[in-house]
Write a protein that holds these residues in place. Structure first.
Motif, PDB file in Angstrom:
ATOM      1  N   CYS A   1      -8.023   0.533  16.189  1.00 14.47           N
ATOM      2  CA  CYS A   1      -6.892   1.255  15.603  1.00 14.47           C
ATOM      3  C   CYS A   1      -5.693   1.304  16.548  1.00 14.47           C
ATOM      4  CB  CYS A   1      -7.315   2.666  15.216  1.00 14.47           C
ATOM      5  SG  CYS A   1      -8.402   2.694  13.787  1.00 14.47           S
ATOM      6  N   THR A   2      -5.945   1.474  17.838  1.00 12.08           N
ATOM      7  CA  THR A   2      -4.851   1.502  18.815  1.00 12.08           C
ATOM      8  C   THR A   2      -4.172   0.143  18.917  1.00 12.08           C
ATOM      9  OG1 THR A   2      -6.035   3.184  20.076  1.00 12.08           O
ATOM     10  CG2 THR A   2      -4.250   2.028  21.197  1.00 12.08           C
ATOM     11  N   ILE A   3      -4.969  -0.916  18.991  1.00 13.60           N
ATOM     12  CA  ILE A   3      -4.395  -2.264  19.079  1.00 13.60           C
ATOM     13  C   ILE A   3      -3.612  -2.600  17.815  1.00 13.60           C
ATOM     14  CG2 ILE A   3      -4.965  -4.716  19.245  1.00 13.60           C
ATOM     15  CD1 ILE A   3      -5.254  -3.174  21.876  1.00 13.60           C
ATOM     16  N   VAL A   4      -4.156  -2.246  16.657  1.00 16.03           N
ATOM     17  CA  VAL A   4      -3.473  -2.528  15.396  1.00 16.03           C
ATOM     18  C   VAL A   4      -2.180  -1.731  15.298  1.00 16.03           C
ATOM     19  CG1 VAL A   4      -3.652  -2.241  12.886  1.00 16.03           C
ATOM     20  CG2 VAL A   4      -5.501  -3.286  14.159  1.00 16.03           C
TER      21      VAL A   4
ATOM     22  N   PRO B   1       3.500  -3.641  13.944  1.00 13.12           N
ATOM     23  CA  PRO B   1       4.960  -3.725  13.889  1.00 13.12           C
ATOM     24  C   PRO B   1       5.505  -5.030  14.471  1.00 13.12           C
ATOM     25  CG  PRO B   1       4.303  -1.593  14.739  1.00 13.12           C
ATOM     26  CD  PRO B   1       3.071  -2.426  14.639  1.00 13.12           C
ATOM     27  N   ILE B   2       4.849  -5.547  15.494  1.00 10.68           N
ATOM     28  CA  ILE B   2       5.280  -6.817  16.089  1.00 10.68           C
ATOM     29  C   ILE B   2       5.100  -7.953  15.087  1.00 10.68           C
ATOM     30  CG2 ILE B   2       4.804  -8.486  17.927  1.00 10.68           C
ATOM     31  CD1 ILE B   2       3.957  -6.054  19.666  1.00 10.68           C
ATOM     32  N   ILE B   3       3.977  -7.959  14.380  1.00 11.18           N
ATOM     33  CA  ILE B   3       3.724  -8.990  13.368  1.00 11.18           C
ATOM     34  C   ILE B   3       4.746  -8.899  12.247  1.00 11.18           C
ATOM     35  CG2 ILE B   3       2.096  -9.730  11.579  1.00 11.18           C
ATOM     36  CD1 ILE B   3      -0.157  -8.983  13.524  1.00 11.18           C
TER      37      ILE B   3
ATOM     38  N   PHE C   1       8.111 -10.136  13.457  1.00 11.19           N
ATOM     39  CA  PHE C   1       8.070 -11.590  13.564  1.00 11.19           C
ATOM     40  C   PHE C   1       8.147 -12.240  12.184  1.00 11.19           C
ATOM     41  CE2 PHE C   1       5.726 -15.656  13.927  1.00 11.19           C
ATOM     42  CZ  PHE C   1       6.630 -16.311  14.744  1.00 11.19           C
ATOM     43  N   GLY C   2       7.466 -11.657  11.197  1.00  8.09           N
ATOM     44  CA  GLY C   2       7.535 -12.174   9.835  1.00  8.09           C
ATOM     45  C   GLY C   2       8.947 -12.108   9.272  1.00  8.09           C
ATOM     46  N   VAL C   3       9.643 -11.009   9.532  1.00  4.28           N
ATOM     47  CA  VAL C   3      11.039 -10.882   9.089  1.00  4.28           C
ATOM     48  C   VAL C   3      11.911 -11.908   9.808  1.00  4.28           C
ATOM     49  CG1 VAL C   3      13.041  -9.329   9.095  1.00  4.28           C
ATOM     50  CG2 VAL C   3      10.806  -8.475   8.407  1.00  4.28           C
ATOM     51  N   TYR C   4      11.657 -12.116  11.103  1.00  6.87           N
ATOM     52  CA  TYR C   4      12.402 -13.132  11.866  1.00  6.87           C
ATOM     53  C   TYR C   4      12.203 -14.521  11.268  1.00  6.87           C
ATOM     54  CZ  TYR C   4      13.409 -16.438  15.602  1.00  6.87           C
ATOM     55  OH  TYR C   4      13.869 -17.503  16.307  1.00  6.87           O
TER      56      TYR C   4
ATOM     57  N   GLY D   1      10.485 -19.055   3.547  1.00 13.24           N
ATOM     58  CA  GLY D   1       9.925 -18.070   2.648  1.00 13.24           C
ATOM     59  C   GLY D   1       8.421 -17.989   2.678  1.00 13.24           C
ATOM     60  N   PHE D   2       7.752 -19.117   2.537  1.00 10.90           N
ATOM     61  CA  PHE D   2       6.295 -19.075   2.459  1.00 10.90           C
ATOM     62  C   PHE D   2       5.680 -18.650   3.790  1.00 10.90           C
ATOM     63  CE2 PHE D   2       2.001 -20.667   2.561  1.00 10.90           C
ATOM     64  CZ  PHE D   2       1.509 -20.205   1.356  1.00 10.90           C
ATOM     65  N   SER D   3       6.121 -19.247   4.872  1.00  9.37           N
ATOM     66  CA  SER D   3       5.509 -18.910   6.164  1.00  9.37           C
ATOM     67  C   SER D   3       5.865 -17.493   6.599  1.00  9.37           C
ATOM     68  CB  SER D   3       5.905 -19.926   7.231  1.00  9.37           C
ATOM     69  OG  SER D   3       7.299 -20.071   7.277  1.00  9.37           O
ATOM     70  N   GLY D   4       7.099 -17.058   6.362  1.00  6.97           N
ATOM     71  CA  GLY D   4       7.467 -15.682   6.695  1.00  6.97           C
ATOM     72  C   GLY D   4       6.714 -14.674   5.850  1.00  6.97           C
ATOM     73  N   GLY D   5       6.558 -14.970   4.565  1.00 10.81           N
ATOM     74  CA  GLY D   5       5.794 -14.091   3.690  1.00 10.81           C
ATOM     75  C   GLY D   5       4.326 -14.044   4.070  1.00 10.81           C
ATOM     76  N   SER D   6       3.793 -15.167   4.532  1.00  9.41           N
ATOM     77  CA  SER D   6       2.394 -15.199   4.979  1.00  9.41           C
ATOM     78  C   SER D   6       2.191 -14.318   6.207  1.00  9.41           C
ATOM     79  CB  SER D   6       1.971 -16.624   5.307  1.00  9.41           C
ATOM     80  OG  SER D   6       2.047 -17.428   4.179  1.00  9.41           O
ATOM     81  N   VAL D   7       3.135 -14.361   7.125  1.00  5.53           N
ATOM     82  CA  VAL D   7       3.035 -13.526   8.321  1.00  5.53           C
ATOM     83  C   VAL D   7       3.143 -12.049   7.937  1.00  5.53           C
ATOM     84  CG1 VAL D   7       4.135 -12.952  10.517  1.00  5.53           C
ATOM     85  CG2 VAL D   7       3.888 -15.329   9.855  1.00  5.53           C
ATOM     86  N   LEU D   8       4.083 -11.716   7.045  1.00  8.08           N
ATOM     87  CA  LEU D   8       4.210 -10.328   6.590  1.00  8.08           C
ATOM     88  C   LEU D   8       2.940  -9.861   5.879  1.00  8.08           C
ATOM     89  CD1 LEU D   8       7.848 -10.206   5.190  1.00  8.08           C
ATOM     90  CD2 LEU D   8       6.959  -8.976   7.153  1.00  8.08           C
ATOM     91  N   GLY D   9       2.409 -10.701   5.000  1.00  8.62           N
ATOM     92  CA  GLY D   9       1.181 -10.357   4.294  1.00  8.62           C
ATOM     93  C   GLY D   9       0.020 -10.146   5.247  1.00  8.62           C
ATOM     94  N   ALA D  10      -0.062 -10.989   6.279  1.00  8.59           N
ATOM     95  CA  ALA D  10      -1.129 -10.836   7.274  1.00  8.59           C
ATOM     96  C   ALA D  10      -0.991  -9.517   8.026  1.00  8.59           C
ATOM     97  CB  ALA D  10      -1.114 -12.005   8.250  1.00  8.59           C
ATOM     98  N   GLY D  11       0.238  -9.096   8.302  1.00  8.95           N
ATOM     99  CA  GLY D  11       0.459  -7.809   8.961  1.00  8.95           C
ATOM    100  C   GLY D  11      -0.014  -6.645   8.110  1.00  8.95           C
ATOM    101  N   PHE D  12       0.290  -6.694   6.814  1.00  8.28           N
ATOM    102  CA  PHE D  12      -0.155  -5.619   5.919  1.00  8.28           C
ATOM    103  C   PHE D  12      -1.668  -5.636   5.722  1.00  8.28           C
ATOM    104  CE2 PHE D  12       4.333  -5.908   4.239  1.00  8.28           C
ATOM    105  CZ  PHE D  12       4.744  -4.752   4.890  1.00  8.28           C
ATOM    106  N   ILE D  13      -2.243  -6.822   5.665  1.00  9.05           N
ATOM    107  CA  ILE D  13      -3.701  -6.930   5.535  1.00  9.05           C
ATOM    108  C   ILE D  13      -4.391  -6.385   6.788  1.00  9.05           C
ATOM    109  CG2 ILE D  13      -5.612  -8.587   5.440  1.00  9.05           C
ATOM    110  CD1 ILE D  13      -3.836 -10.265   3.544  1.00  9.05           C
ATOM    111  N   LEU D  14      -3.842  -6.683   7.955  1.00 10.40           N
ATOM    112  CA  LEU D  14      -4.387  -6.152   9.207  1.00 10.40           C
ATOM    113  C   LEU D  14      -4.343  -4.631   9.206  1.00 10.40           C
ATOM    114  CD1 LEU D  14      -5.465  -6.832  12.052  1.00 10.40           C
ATOM    115  CD2 LEU D  14      -3.101  -6.770  12.824  1.00 10.40           C
ATOM    116  N   PHE D  15      -3.225  -4.073   8.728  1.00 10.82           N
ATOM    117  CA  PHE D  15      -3.111  -2.620   8.629  1.00 10.82           C
ATOM    118  C   PHE D  15      -4.187  -2.057   7.703  1.00 10.82           C
ATOM    119  CE2 PHE D  15      -1.517   1.113   6.409  1.00 10.82           C
ATOM    120  CZ  PHE D  15      -1.243   1.961   7.474  1.00 10.82           C
ATOM    121  N   ALA D  16      -4.381  -2.709   6.553  1.00 12.95           N
ATOM    122  CA  ALA D  16      -5.382  -2.239   5.590  1.00 12.95           C
ATOM    123  C   ALA D  16      -6.793  -2.354   6.151  1.00 12.95           C
ATOM    124  CB  ALA D  16      -5.268  -3.036   4.287  1.00 12.95           C
ATOM    125  N   MET D  17      -7.056  -3.391   6.916  1.00 13.35           N
ATOM    126  CA  MET D  17      -8.389  -3.560   7.507  1.00 13.35           C
ATOM    127  C   MET D  17      -8.677  -2.490   8.549  1.00 13.35           C
ATOM    128  SD  MET D  17      -8.689  -7.675   7.962  1.00 13.35           S
ATOM    129  CE  MET D  17     -10.212  -7.578   8.864  1.00 13.35           C
TER     130      MET D  17
END
Length: 151
Positions: free
Chosen positions: A17-20, A25-27, A30-33, A45-61
């Motif tokens: 939880c601490t690492i996540v 926020p860094i992920i 980076f996705g927005v960048y 679009g696709f690669s940036g959206g994939s990075v953003l989606g991975a960040g939200f999935i990590l948060f959910a996990m």
């Protein structure tokens, strides 16, 4: 007595939880960048959206699907997806009708200065629209496969 199978969740682990909390926020930044610089560098679009989606999935996990579903509700996902797809449709229709010099309709969107962030005409807004749709789709697939439902 048959012992019930315990399921492991990352939300019980303070290290994860601490690492996540630090890395999510860094992920997302980076996705927005990647999304905003996709028309002048590798990405888009696709690669940036994939990075953003991975960040939200990590948060959910890490924090649990229930907490993530309260923050990113199905209504928010629906609204973002519908608005992004509608904008994409309208923007591509506009560029289709104004891109032809034979019909006499001239586009008010300039191509911009090469290398600038606000260059490339409609490419940047279209990348953002695609990125938001990809992000919402990835997150939705994760939630549906994990919980069996989106909400």
């Amino acid at each position: 007595n048959v012992k019930e199978k315990e399921s492991f969740t990352f939300s019980n682990d303070p290290i994860v939880c601490t690492i996540v909390k630090i890395i999510t926020p860094i992920i997302i930044v980076f996705g927005v960048y990647v999304l905003f610089n996709g028309h002048i560098s590798p990405g888009g679009g696709f690669s940036g959206g994939s990075v953003l989606g991975a960040g939200f999935i990590l948060f959910a996990m890490a924090y649990g699907e229930d907490k993530a579903a309260k923050i990113i509700t199905p209504k928010i996902i629906r609204v973002i997806t519908i608005c992004s797809l509608s904008f994409y449709c309208l923007a591509k229709s506009y560029s289709f009708f104004t891109g032809n010099v034979f019909n006499g309709i001239h586009s008010i969107i300039t191509p911009g200065t090469p290398g600038d962030i606000v260059s490339g005409g409609l490419i940047l807004p279209l990348n953002i629209a695609v990125g938001l749709v990809v992000c919402c789709t990835m997150y939705s697939f994760y939630m549906v496969f994990k919980r069996g439902r989106l909400d």
